[in-house]
Design an enzyme around this catalytic site. Structure first.
Site, mmCIF file in Angstrom:
data_model
loop_
_atom_site.group_PDB
_atom_site.id
_atom_site.type_symbol
_atom_site.label_atom_id
_atom_site.label_comp_id
_atom_site.label_asym_id
_atom_site.label_seq_id
_atom_site.Cartn_x
_atom_site.Cartn_y
_atom_site.Cartn_z
ATOM 1 C CE LYS A 15 -28.367 46.924 -26.248
ATOM 2 N NZ LYS A 15 -27.606 45.934 -25.449
ATOM 3 N NE ARG A 90 -25.223 51.841 -23.140
ATOM 4 C CZ ARG A 90 -24.981 51.037 -24.175
ATOM 5 N NH1 ARG A 90 -25.579 51.208 -25.326
ATOM 6 N NH2 ARG A 90 -24.152 50.053 -24.037
ATOM 7 N NE ARG A 130 -20.090 41.439 -28.861
ATOM 8 C CZ ARG A 130 -20.791 42.412 -28.309
ATOM 9 N NH1 ARG A 130 -22.019 42.649 -28.725
ATOM 10 N NH2 ARG A 130 -20.289 43.119 -27.329
ATOM 11 N NE ARG A 163 -18.235 45.676 -28.767
ATOM 12 C CZ ARG A 163 -19.495 45.985 -28.461
ATOM 13 N NH1 ARG A 163 -20.473 45.724 -29.322
ATOM 14 N NH2 ARG A 163 -19.783 46.535 -27.308
ATOM 15 N NE ARG A 174 -19.945 46.375 -22.742
ATOM 16 C CZ ARG A 174 -19.837 45.388 -23.629
ATOM 17 N NH1 ARG A 174 -18.723 44.671 -23.695
ATOM 18 N NH2 ARG A 174 -20.827 45.122 -24.440
HETATM 19 P P1 AP5 Z 1 -25.344 41.245 -29.569
HETATM 20 O O1 AP5 Z 1 -26.493 41.247 -30.516
HETATM 21 O O2 AP5 Z 1 -24.030 41.744 -30.048
HETATM 22 O O3 AP5 Z 1 -25.761 41.936 -28.183
HETATM 23 P P2 AP5 Z 1 -26.020 43.464 -27.838
HETATM 24 O O4 AP5 Z 1 -27.202 43.524 -26.938
HETATM 25 O O5 AP5 Z 1 -26.047 44.304 -29.071
HETATM 26 O O6 AP5 Z 1 -24.713 43.722 -26.983
HETATM 27 P P3 AP5 Z 1 -23.664 44.891 -27.007
HETATM 28 O O7 AP5 Z 1 -22.519 44.402 -26.146
HETATM 29 O O8 AP5 Z 1 -23.291 45.321 -28.395
HETATM 30 O O9 AP5 Z 1 -24.416 45.999 -26.298
HETATM 31 P P4 AP5 Z 1 -23.839 47.094 -25.499
HETATM 32 O O10 AP5 Z 1 -25.059 47.810 -25.212
HETATM 33 O O11 AP5 Z 1 -23.002 46.783 -24.324
HETATM 34 O O12 AP5 Z 1 -22.709 47.722 -26.474
HETATM 35 P P5 AP5 Z 1 -22.730 49.001 -27.389
HETATM 36 O O13 AP5 Z 1 -21.985 48.688 -28.610
HETATM 37 O O14 AP5 Z 1 -24.099 49.559 -27.498
HETATM 38 O O15 AP5 Z 1 -25.179 39.726 -29.041
HETATM 39 C C1 AP5 Z 1 -24.130 39.387 -28.147
HETATM 40 C C2 AP5 Z 1 -23.618 37.953 -28.490
HETATM 41 O O16 AP5 Z 1 -24.652 37.003 -28.213
HETATM 42 C C3 AP5 Z 1 -23.262 37.755 -29.977
HETATM 43 O O17 AP5 Z 1 -22.161 36.916 -30.064
HETATM 44 C C4 AP5 Z 1 -24.518 37.086 -30.583
HETATM 45 O O18 AP5 Z 1 -24.201 36.249 -31.691
HETATM 46 C C5 AP5 Z 1 -25.029 36.269 -29.382
HETATM 47 N N1 AP5 Z 1 -26.497 36.177 -29.340
HETATM 48 C C6 AP5 Z 1 -27.404 37.151 -29.621
HETATM 49 N N2 AP5 Z 1 -28.664 36.686 -29.424
HETATM 50 C C7 AP5 Z 1 -28.535 35.396 -28.991
HETATM 51 C C8 AP5 Z 1 -29.481 34.388 -28.615
HETATM 52 N N3 AP5 Z 1 -30.807 34.617 -28.634
HETATM 53 N N4 AP5 Z 1 -29.000 33.199 -28.216
HETATM 54 C C9 AP5 Z 1 -27.645 32.944 -28.194
HETATM 55 N N5 AP5 Z 1 -26.712 33.859 -28.547
HETATM 56 C C10 AP5 Z 1 -27.154 35.073 -28.945
HETATM 57 O O19 AP5 Z 1 -21.905 50.037 -26.494
HETATM 58 C C11 AP5 Z 1 -20.518 49.937 -26.313
HETATM 59 C C12 AP5 Z 1 -20.023 51.131 -25.507
HETATM 60 O O20 AP5 Z 1 -20.264 52.359 -26.226
HETATM 61 C C13 AP5 Z 1 -20.696 51.353 -24.150
HETATM 62 O O21 AP5 Z 1 -20.113 50.556 -23.130
HETATM 63 C C14 AP5 Z 1 -20.458 52.861 -23.936
HETATM 64 O O22 AP5 Z 1 -19.148 53.118 -23.531
HETATM 65 C C15 AP5 Z 1 -20.646 53.407 -25.346
HETATM 66 N N6 AP5 Z 1 -22.048 53.784 -25.614
HETATM 67 C C16 AP5 Z 1 -22.882 53.218 -26.527
HETATM 68 N N7 AP5 Z 1 -24.085 53.794 -26.503
HETATM 69 C C17 AP5 Z 1 -24.035 54.757 -25.551
HETATM 70 C C18 AP5 Z 1 -24.990 55.685 -25.041
HETATM 71 N N8 AP5 Z 1 -26.247 55.736 -25.517
HETATM 72 N N9 AP5 Z 1 -24.599 56.516 -24.061
HETATM 73 C C19 AP5 Z 1 -23.338 56.500 -23.582
HETATM 74 N N10 AP5 Z 1 -22.393 55.623 -24.007
HETATM 75 C C20 AP5 Z 1 -22.736 54.761 -24.981
#
Ligand code: AP5
Length: 216
Positions: A15, A90, A130, A163, A174
């Site tokens: 994402k 979410r 990552r 991270r 997660r």
């Molecule tokens: P990346 O693009 O970083 O993936 P992502 O989907 O953004 O993953 P996240 O882990 O950031 O999502 P998340 O939803 O768990 O975390 P968030 O920060 O929102 O890609 C991942 C890896 O794969 C990278 O190394 C990339 O290079 C590689 N990659 C990408 N595409 C690829 C492809 N096609 N092929 C190969 N490799 C690829 O949330 C963190 C925390 O914050 C949550 O756990 C929660 O505690 C809190 N939080 C955030 N939002 C909320 C909410 N709305 N409500 C409540 N708590 C929340």
């Protein structure tokens, strides 16, 4: 009226990676709830202190504070044309709160909700390799998308870090939390006729191409 794109998908689906590209190509703001929480954490704000425990355990931060933070962000100037929402909503209450906020404020509509589909076993490999940049949140992978120089962001030269919540046990939680609390949003947006399913288990550029076609 502004147009919003809600990116759906499990942790590690890509994402953040895709939101950065789409935001540039479409001229829309990129709103990442995770990046906003991490920024609060770094600045040691009250919200950052509250979010820290939830994030370390791989749980969701409570809906009320998350919704308030996103509403404030969406009122900023750069969102006038629209925004890509990455990581929000979410939960069903967050999705309903977003709809109510958009209706009340007349700030925009959800035009499309692309769901980036990736199997759980692929996600674990992606998250363990990552590396993220401190300054701009640019995302790399040591095998699939390496930076030109190890440990340094190609785009702004800042330091890359791993991270805290990408540790194996937190990742497992997660992913479990995603399936319990976030996956129901796929049906929510399907019923609104805005869902687009995208195969996320392909090279980054191919996923970008399909995403652009889905929102075009
Ligand atoms: P990346 O693009 O970083 O993936 P992502 O989907 O953004 O993953 P996240 O882990 O950031 O999502 P998340 O939803 O768990 O975390 P968030 O920060 O929102 O890609 C991942 C890896 O794969 C990278 O190394 C990339 O290079 C590689 N990659 C990408 N595409 C690829 C492809 N096609 N092929 C190969 N490799 C690829 O949330 C963190 C925390 O914050 C949550 O756990 C929660 O505690 C809190 N939080 C955030 N939002 C909320 C909410 N709305 N409500 C409540 N708590 C929340």
């Amino acid at each position: 009226m502004a147009e919003l794109i809600v990116l759906l998908g499990p942790p590690g689906a890509g994402k953040g990676t895709q939101a950065k590209v789409l935001s540039q190509k479409l001229g829309l703001a990129h709103i990442s709830s995770g990046d906003l929480f991490r920024d609060h954490l770094q600045r040691k704000t009250e919200l950052g202190t509250l979010a820290q425990g939830y994030m370390q355990r791989g749980e969701l931060v409570p809906d009320d504070v998350t919704i308030r933070m996103i509403r404030e962000r969406m009122r900023e100037e750069d969102c006038r044309k629209g925004a890509i929402l990455d990581g929000f909503p979410r939960t069903l209450p967050q999705a309903e709160a977003l709809d109510k906020f958009l209706a009340d404020s007349k700030l925009g509509i959800v035009r499309k909700a692309p769901y980036i589909k990736v199997d759980p076993q692929v996600l674990v490999n992606r998250l363990s390799g990552r590396w993220s940049c401190r300054a701009g949140g640019h995302v790399y992978h040591e095998k699939f998308n390496p930076p030109k120089s190890a440990g340094i962001c190609d785009l702004d030269g800042s330091e890359l870090y791993q991270r805290e919540d990408d540790k194996a046990e937190t990742v497992a939680n997660r992913i479990r939390v995603y399936f319990e609390q976030t996956a129901p949003l796929i049906e929510y947006y399907r019923r609104k006729n805005v869902l687009a399913e995208i195969d996320g288990a392909r090279p980054i550029e191919d996923v970008t191409r399909d995403l652009l076609a889905s929102v075009g």
